[in-house]
Design a protein around this motif. Structure first.
Motif, PDB file in Angstrom:
ATOM      1  N   VAL A 177     -17.876  65.999   1.521  1.00 34.20           N
ATOM      2  CA  VAL A 177     -17.017  66.979   2.175  1.00 34.20           C
ATOM      3  C   VAL A 177     -16.189  67.669   1.096  1.00 34.20           C
ATOM      4  O   VAL A 177     -15.606  67.020   0.229  1.00 34.20           O
ATOM      5  CB  VAL A 177     -16.098  66.300   3.211  1.00 34.20           C
ATOM      6  CG1 VAL A 177     -15.117  67.303   3.803  1.00 34.20           C
ATOM      7  CG2 VAL A 177     -16.927  65.644   4.303  1.00 34.20           C
ATOM      8  N   TYR A 178     -16.166  68.991   1.143  1.00 36.67           N
ATOM      9  CA  TYR A 178     -15.392  69.808   0.217  1.00 36.67           C
ATOM     10  C   TYR A 178     -14.229  70.411   0.995  1.00 36.67           C
ATOM     11  O   TYR A 178     -14.296  70.537   2.211  1.00 36.67           O
ATOM     12  CB  TYR A 178     -16.249  70.940  -0.355  1.00 36.67           C
ATOM     13  CG  TYR A 178     -17.455  70.455  -1.118  1.00 36.67           C
ATOM     14  CD1 TYR A 178     -17.417  70.302  -2.496  1.00 36.67           C
ATOM     15  CD2 TYR A 178     -18.638  70.148  -0.451  1.00 36.67           C
ATOM     16  CE1 TYR A 178     -18.526  69.852  -3.193  1.00 36.67           C
ATOM     17  CE2 TYR A 178     -19.756  69.693  -1.144  1.00 36.67           C
ATOM     18  CZ  TYR A 178     -19.689  69.552  -2.508  1.00 36.67           C
ATOM     19  OH  TYR A 178     -20.773  69.102  -3.201  1.00 36.67           O
ATOM     20  N   TYR A 179     -13.180  70.822   0.291  1.00 37.27           N
ATOM     21  CA  TYR A 179     -12.054  71.454   0.963  1.00 37.27           C
ATOM     22  C   TYR A 179     -12.064  72.935   0.627  1.00 37.27           C
ATOM     23  O   TYR A 179     -12.063  73.314  -0.547  1.00 37.27           O
ATOM     24  CB  TYR A 179     -10.718  70.818   0.558  1.00 37.27           C
ATOM     25  CG  TYR A 179      -9.665  71.061   1.599  1.00 37.27           C
ATOM     26  CD1 TYR A 179      -9.508  70.189   2.670  1.00 37.27           C
ATOM     27  CD2 TYR A 179      -8.867  72.195   1.552  1.00 37.27           C
ATOM     28  CE1 TYR A 179      -8.573  70.436   3.659  1.00 37.27           C
ATOM     29  CE2 TYR A 179      -7.931  72.446   2.535  1.00 37.27           C
ATOM     30  CZ  TYR A 179      -7.785  71.563   3.589  1.00 37.27           C
ATOM     31  OH  TYR A 179      -6.866  71.824   4.573  1.00 37.27           O
ATOM     32  N   CYS A 180     -12.111  73.773   1.644  1.00 33.71           N
ATOM     33  CA  CYS A 180     -12.113  75.218   1.473  1.00 33.71           C
ATOM     34  C   CYS A 180     -10.682  75.724   1.587  1.00 33.71           C
ATOM     35  O   CYS A 180      -9.994  75.421   2.566  1.00 33.71           O
ATOM     36  CB  CYS A 180     -13.008  75.865   2.535  1.00 33.71           C
ATOM     37  SG  CYS A 180     -13.093  77.652   2.408  1.00 33.71           S
ATOM     38  N   VAL A 181     -10.216  76.486   0.589  1.00 31.70           N
ATOM     39  CA  VAL A 181      -8.839  76.973   0.594  1.00 31.70           C
ATOM     40  C   VAL A 181      -8.740  78.476   0.859  1.00 31.70           C
ATOM     41  O   VAL A 181      -7.681  78.964   1.230  1.00 31.70           O
ATOM     42  CB  VAL A 181      -8.096  76.622  -0.715  1.00 31.70           C
ATOM     43  CG1 VAL A 181      -7.943  75.111  -0.849  1.00 31.70           C
ATOM     44  CG2 VAL A 181      -8.792  77.210  -1.927  1.00 31.70           C
ATOM     45  N   THR A 182      -9.828  79.210   0.657  1.00 30.13           N
ATOM     46  CA  THR A 182      -9.817  80.656   0.881  1.00 30.13           C
ATOM     47  C   THR A 182     -11.199  81.105   1.328  1.00 30.13           C
ATOM     48  O   THR A 182     -12.203  80.692   0.745  1.00 30.13           O
ATOM     49  CB  THR A 182      -9.461  81.423  -0.420  1.00 30.13           C
ATOM     50  OG1 THR A 182      -8.208  80.973  -0.904  1.00 30.13           O
ATOM     51  CG2 THR A 182      -9.395  82.922  -0.189  1.00 30.13           C
ATOM     52  N   VAL A 183     -11.247  81.958   2.340  1.00 34.31           N
ATOM     53  CA  VAL A 183     -12.495  82.575   2.782  1.00 34.31           C
ATOM     54  C   VAL A 183     -12.317  84.080   2.662  1.00 34.31           C
ATOM     55  O   VAL A 183     -11.359  84.639   3.197  1.00 34.31           O
ATOM     56  CB  VAL A 183     -12.833  82.196   4.239  1.00 34.31           C
ATOM     57  CG1 VAL A 183     -14.105  82.882   4.698  1.00 34.31           C
ATOM     58  CG2 VAL A 183     -12.943  80.693   4.387  1.00 34.31           C
ATOM     59  N   THR A 184     -13.237  84.722   1.934  1.00 38.39           N
ATOM     60  CA  THR A 184     -13.161  86.162   1.734  1.00 38.39           C
ATOM     61  C   THR A 184     -14.271  86.823   2.537  1.00 38.39           C
ATOM     62  O   THR A 184     -15.415  86.890   2.086  1.00 38.39           O
ATOM     63  CB  THR A 184     -13.309  86.513   0.232  1.00 38.39           C
ATOM     64  OG1 THR A 184     -12.382  85.740  -0.508  1.00 38.39           O
ATOM     65  CG2 THR A 184     -13.059  87.981  -0.011  1.00 38.39           C
ATOM     66  N   GLY A 185     -13.931  87.275   3.727  1.00 38.15           N
ATOM     67  CA  GLY A 185     -14.931  87.914   4.581  1.00 38.15           C
ATOM     68  C   GLY A 185     -16.125  86.999   4.788  1.00 38.15           C
ATOM     69  O   GLY A 185     -15.992  85.819   5.064  1.00 38.15           O
ATOM     70  N   SER A 186     -17.317  87.570   4.626  1.00 38.93           N
ATOM     71  CA  SER A 186     -18.543  86.775   4.801  1.00 38.93           C
ATOM     72  C   SER A 186     -19.308  86.630   3.493  1.00 38.93           C
ATOM     73  O   SER A 186     -20.493  86.337   3.496  1.00 38.93           O
ATOM     74  CB  SER A 186     -19.430  87.426   5.856  1.00 38.93           C
ATOM     75  OG  SER A 186     -19.792  88.729   5.426  1.00 38.93           O
ATOM     76  N   THR A 187     -18.620  86.842   2.367  1.00 44.42           N
ATOM     77  CA  THR A 187     -19.332  86.812   1.084  1.00 44.42           C
ATOM     78  C   THR A 187     -18.994  85.626   0.201  1.00 44.42           C
ATOM     79  O   THR A 187     -19.912  84.995  -0.336  1.00 44.42           O
ATOM     80  CB  THR A 187     -19.080  88.108   0.291  1.00 44.42           C
ATOM     81  OG1 THR A 187     -17.673  88.276   0.112  1.00 44.42           O
ATOM     82  CG2 THR A 187     -19.644  89.315   1.019  1.00 44.42           C
ATOM     83  N   THR A 188     -17.720  85.310   0.021  1.00 42.93           N
ATOM     84  CA  THR A 188     -17.353  84.226  -0.874  1.00 42.93           C
ATOM     85  C   THR A 188     -16.299  83.322  -0.239  1.00 42.93           C
ATOM     86  O   THR A 188     -15.651  83.686   0.733  1.00 42.93           O
ATOM     87  CB  THR A 188     -16.797  84.751  -2.227  1.00 42.93           C
ATOM     88  OG1 THR A 188     -15.607  85.510  -1.979  1.00 42.93           O
ATOM     89  CG2 THR A 188     -17.826  85.586  -2.966  1.00 42.93           C
ATOM     90  N   ALA A 189     -16.159  82.148  -0.826  1.00 34.33           N
ATOM     91  CA  ALA A 189     -15.133  81.200  -0.414  1.00 34.33           C
ATOM     92  C   ALA A 189     -14.707  80.428  -1.654  1.00 34.33           C
ATOM     93  O   ALA A 189     -15.467  80.259  -2.593  1.00 34.33           O
ATOM     94  CB  ALA A 189     -15.666  80.242   0.651  1.00 34.33           C
ATOM     95  N   VAL A 190     -13.465  79.968  -1.662  1.00 35.50           N
ATOM     96  CA  VAL A 190     -12.975  79.123  -2.742  1.00 35.50           C
ATOM     97  C   VAL A 190     -12.911  77.706  -2.202  1.00 35.50           C
ATOM     98  O   VAL A 190     -12.288  77.437  -1.166  1.00 35.50           O
ATOM     99  CB  VAL A 190     -11.594  79.570  -3.248  1.00 35.50           C
ATOM    100  CG1 VAL A 190     -11.082  78.621  -4.337  1.00 35.50           C
ATOM    101  CG2 VAL A 190     -11.641  80.998  -3.772  1.00 35.50           C
ATOM    102  N   ILE A 191     -13.605  76.783  -2.904  1.00 35.07           N
ATOM    103  CA  ILE A 191     -13.643  75.384  -2.498  1.00 35.07           C
ATOM    104  C   ILE A 191     -13.102  74.506  -3.620  1.00 35.07           C
ATOM    105  O   ILE A 191     -13.059  74.917  -4.773  1.00 35.07           O
ATOM    106  CB  ILE A 191     -15.069  74.923  -2.134  1.00 35.07           C
ATOM    107  CG1 ILE A 191     -16.003  75.020  -3.351  1.00 35.07           C
ATOM    108  CG2 ILE A 191     -15.604  75.718  -0.950  1.00 35.07           C
ATOM    109  CD1 ILE A 191     -17.354  74.334  -3.164  1.00 35.07           C
ATOM    110  N   LYS A 192     -12.700  73.307  -3.263  1.00 39.81           N
ATOM    111  CA  LYS A 192     -12.329  72.300  -4.267  1.00 39.81           C
ATOM    112  C   LYS A 192     -13.503  71.354  -4.382  1.00 39.81           C
ATOM    113  O   LYS A 192     -13.933  70.741  -3.405  1.00 39.81           O
ATOM    114  CB  LYS A 192     -11.078  71.529  -3.850  1.00 39.81           C
ATOM    115  CG  LYS A 192     -10.622  70.574  -4.945  1.00 39.81           C
ATOM    116  CD  LYS A 192      -9.252  70.030  -4.643  1.00 39.81           C
ATOM    117  CE  LYS A 192      -8.616  69.290  -5.788  1.00 39.81           C
ATOM    118  NZ  LYS A 192      -9.419  68.449  -6.598  1.00 39.81           N
ATOM    119  N   LEU A 193     -14.064  71.286  -5.586  1.00 34.17           N
ATOM    120  CA  LEU A 193     -15.211  70.405  -5.836  1.00 34.17           C
ATOM    121  C   LEU A 193     -14.756  68.955  -5.847  1.00 34.17           C
ATOM    122  O   LEU A 193     -13.654  68.624  -6.130  1.00 34.17           O
ATOM    123  CB  LEU A 193     -15.862  70.746  -7.182  1.00 34.17           C
ATOM    124  CG  LEU A 193     -16.538  72.111  -7.241  1.00 34.17           C
ATOM    125  CD1 LEU A 193     -16.942  72.448  -8.659  1.00 34.17           C
ATOM    126  CD2 LEU A 193     -17.761  72.132  -6.345  1.00 34.17           C
TER     127      LEU A 193
END
Length: 124
Positions: free
Chosen positions: A108-124
């Motif tokens: 399980v990864y933690y997603c901190v930012t979702v940018t529309g439907s193209t990118t997301a920032v996750i914590k590895l």
């Protein structure tokens, strides 16, 4: 004035250097693709449905692959619904990351930012 938080690169430490595995990376093409350990000291492109160690950041002229395996990083969204919070992710085999149903043994990864439907920032 609105302010935004930038997470990319925070807490990432050093990249880990691996040799090429069976499914090799090409410099200039496969940077920022999910990578999986495929042999002793080697990584390959994570195939569709694979869990991944991290994100290939640098592919040098000798073919060695530098992988980010911790910290925050931007990934390209594949299928599934990305949302802020915990997500179970797998590679799609074409450089993107898919959201999948949680199951025993899956990371399980933690997603901190979702940018529309193209990118997301996750914590590895």
């Amino acid at each position: 004035m609105a302010r935004t938080a930038g997470f990319d690169g925070i807490d990432m430490g050093s990249y880990i250097t691996f040799s090429q595995g069976a499914t090799g990376f090409t410099k200039g093409t496969h940077e920022d693709w999910p990578a999986k350990v495929s042999a002793n000291g080697a990584v390959s492109i994570a195939a569709s449905g694979n869990q991944f160690l991290g994100i290939a950041r640098i592919i040098d002229s000798n073919g060695d692959v530098m992988v980010q395996d911790k910290g925050y990083c931007t990934v390209t969204q594949g299928t599934g619904t990305f949302a802020v919070g915990p997500l179970t992710l797998e590679a799609d085999g074409a450089g993107k990351v898919n959201v999948v149903t949680a199951a025993a043994g899956k990371k399980v990864y933690y997603c901190v930012t979702v940018t529309g439907s193209t990118t997301a920032v996750i914590k590895l």
